[in-house]
Design an enzyme around this catalytic site. Structure first.
Site, mmCIF file in Angstrom:
data_model
loop_
_atom_site.group_PDB
_atom_site.id
_atom_site.type_symbol
_atom_site.label_atom_id
_atom_site.label_comp_id
_atom_site.label_asym_id
_atom_site.label_seq_id
_atom_site.Cartn_x
_atom_site.Cartn_y
_atom_site.Cartn_z
ATOM 1 N N ASP A 222 114.953 87.483 -14.214
ATOM 2 C CA ASP A 222 114.030 87.308 -13.098
ATOM 3 C C ASP A 222 112.692 87.892 -13.534
ATOM 4 O O ASP A 222 112.643 88.794 -14.366
ATOM 5 C CB ASP A 222 114.539 87.873 -11.759
ATOM 6 C CG ASP A 222 115.060 89.296 -11.802
ATOM 7 O OD1 ASP A 222 114.700 90.051 -12.737
ATOM 8 O OD2 ASP A 222 115.807 89.669 -10.879
ATOM 9 N N GLU B 199 120.459 87.852 -16.784
ATOM 10 C CA GLU B 199 120.062 88.173 -15.398
ATOM 11 C C GLU B 199 118.561 87.972 -15.207
ATOM 12 O O GLU B 199 117.891 88.769 -14.548
ATOM 13 C CB GLU B 199 120.452 89.622 -15.051
ATOM 14 C CG GLU B 199 121.921 89.919 -15.253
ATOM 15 C CD GLU B 199 122.333 91.340 -14.850
ATOM 16 O OE1 GLU B 199 121.569 92.016 -14.137
ATOM 17 O OE2 GLU B 199 123.439 91.757 -15.258
ATOM 18 N N ASN C 129 126.084 94.197 -22.380
ATOM 19 C CA ASN C 129 124.985 93.734 -21.523
ATOM 20 C C ASN C 129 124.118 94.923 -21.093
ATOM 21 O O ASN C 129 124.651 95.970 -20.711
ATOM 22 C CB ASN C 129 125.599 93.069 -20.277
ATOM 23 C CG ASN C 129 124.626 92.291 -19.426
ATOM 24 O OD1 ASN C 129 123.928 91.421 -19.930
ATOM 25 N ND2 ASN C 129 124.583 92.582 -18.126
HETATM 26 C C1 XIL Z 1 122.688 93.917 -8.438
HETATM 27 C C2 XIL Z 1 122.924 92.875 -7.353
HETATM 28 O O1 XIL Z 1 122.000 91.833 -7.539
HETATM 29 C C3 XIL Z 1 122.770 93.504 -5.985
HETATM 30 O O2 XIL Z 1 123.175 92.592 -4.985
HETATM 31 C C4 XIL Z 1 123.586 94.781 -5.868
HETATM 32 O O3 XIL Z 1 123.303 95.417 -4.646
HETATM 33 C C5 XIL Z 1 123.293 95.738 -7.011
HETATM 34 O O4 XIL Z 1 123.507 95.054 -8.248
HETATM 35 N N1 XIL Z 1 121.989 94.919 -13.391
HETATM 36 C C6 XIL Z 1 123.226 94.324 -13.253
HETATM 37 C C7 XIL Z 1 123.565 93.637 -11.974
HETATM 38 O O5 XIL Z 1 123.989 94.244 -14.222
HETATM 39 O O6 XIL Z 1 124.934 93.738 -11.681
HETATM 40 C C8 XIL Z 1 122.744 94.150 -10.837
HETATM 41 O O7 XIL Z 1 123.023 93.343 -9.693
HETATM 42 C C9 XIL Z 1 121.280 94.147 -11.174
HETATM 43 C C10 XIL Z 1 121.008 95.024 -12.361
#
Ligand code: XIL
Length: 302
Positions: free
Chosen positions: A237, A235, A169
């Site tokens: 967004d 993930e 990932n």
């Molecule tokens: C982020 C979370 O959303 C936050 O709450 C935390 O403080 C930091 O991590 N890449 C990833 C995720 O693989 O685990 C991250 O998540 C965002 C970036």
């Protein structure tokens, strides 16, 4: 379908979100999460610092809370994440060399064993490549244990939970013309050619002005798929608002639908106010839990 999960299921996809366990008591949050999504990722609760706060003393309470909620509500789980340079417990941050390698492998084994049989896909290794134009591995304590640390983690995960799909990932591997994308592609190609157990590539797909949705996204998804791995958007967004944001969400869905090995899409949170990048209002529901234009675009495209 009237919800994201139903519409996605009709197209053979899952539709997921990241969950924070402490928010499940917020009824607006819980209602949306339960209604719209059928794949759950723990936003933080299964990370290294959460699950092994002291070396050899595992704490699955936060992860289990989310896993239990998912199971009780008929949802599948993505595991996130077994080996990563970030959000390491303090004891691990100070480790190096063969001691660290052993500790990392033990972590992978213990956590994957605890959740054995419950995980659809594990992000075995997260974010191992550097940003920028080199395509090099990220310099981290894990990388300094030897270049084969990634495959060692995958072998340990396969042994601990043979039925979970095992993913690599990363972020900024969306644009086919970026060096980091090619580096991840070469890793997967190498693993497939040498028989290292890898089943999927996770594209985080955090889009913002510095790393916008690229026109060649579909080429990237299809190129990974052509190596013989499943493709998951893990993930998602998209910073922005209104019609422009909605159009970008629509294109991501269109691209996943166009690639038969694209398994599904996970957005990184429920409401804009739940987002790690809340000021960018990057999600499908506003802070009051109302459906945004982006929500309607996704539902319409599915
Ligand atoms: C982020 C979370 O959303 C936050 O709450 C935390 O403080 C930091 O991590 N890449 C990833 C995720 O693989 O685990 C991250 O998540 C965002 C970036």
């Amino acid at each position: 379908g009237d919800t994201l999960q139903e519409a996605a299921a009709d197209r053979g996809l899952y539709f997921g979100t990241a969950i924070t366990g402490s928010k499940l008591t917020d009824s607006t949050y819980e209602t949306i999460a339960n209604r719209e999504f059928d794949m759950i990722t723990a936003e933080n609760a299964m990370k290294l610092d959460a699950t092994e706060p002291q070396q050899g003393q595992f704490d699955f309470s936060r992860g289990d809370r989310i896993a239990n909620w998912a199971t009780q509500n008929g949802k599948q789980l993505r595991g996130h994440t077994l080996a990563w340079h970030s959000q390491q417990p303090g004891w691990m941050q100070n480790m190096e060399g063969s001691q660290l390698r052993q500790a990392m492998l033990n972590h992978v084994t213990q956590v994957a064993t605890h959740y054995r049989g419950q995980i659809h896909s594990w992000d075995v290794v997260n974010e191992a490549f550097e940003d920028g134009g080199t395509g090099a591995r990220r310099n981290s304590n894990l990388q300094r244990t030897g270049n084969d640390w990634i495959e060692a983690a995958f072998y340990a995960a396969r042994e601990a939970d043979p039925n979970a799909k095992l993913c690599y990932n990363d972020y900024n591997i969306d644009n086919w013309s970026w060096a980091k994308t090619q580096a991840a592609y070469n890793l997967v190609a190498d693993f497939k050619s040498r028989g290292v157990p890898i089943d999927c590539i996770g594209l985080q797909s955090h889009f913002n002005p510095n790393s916008p949705y690229p026109d060649n996204y579909r080429t990237t998804l299809q190129s990974f798929a052509d190596l013989g791995v499943d493709v998951q958007i893990t993930e998602l967004d998209i910073e922005g608002s209104g019609q422009q944001q909605a159009d970008t969400y629509r294109r991501v869905v269109e691209d996943c639908l166009a690639v038969s090995r694209c398994d599904g899409i996970t957005v990184w949170g429920v409401r804009d106010t739940d987002s790690w990048r809340s000021q960018g209002t990057p999600l499908l529901f506003d802070g009051n839990g109302n459906k945004k234009e982006a929500y309607h675009a996704v539902l319409d495209e599915l």
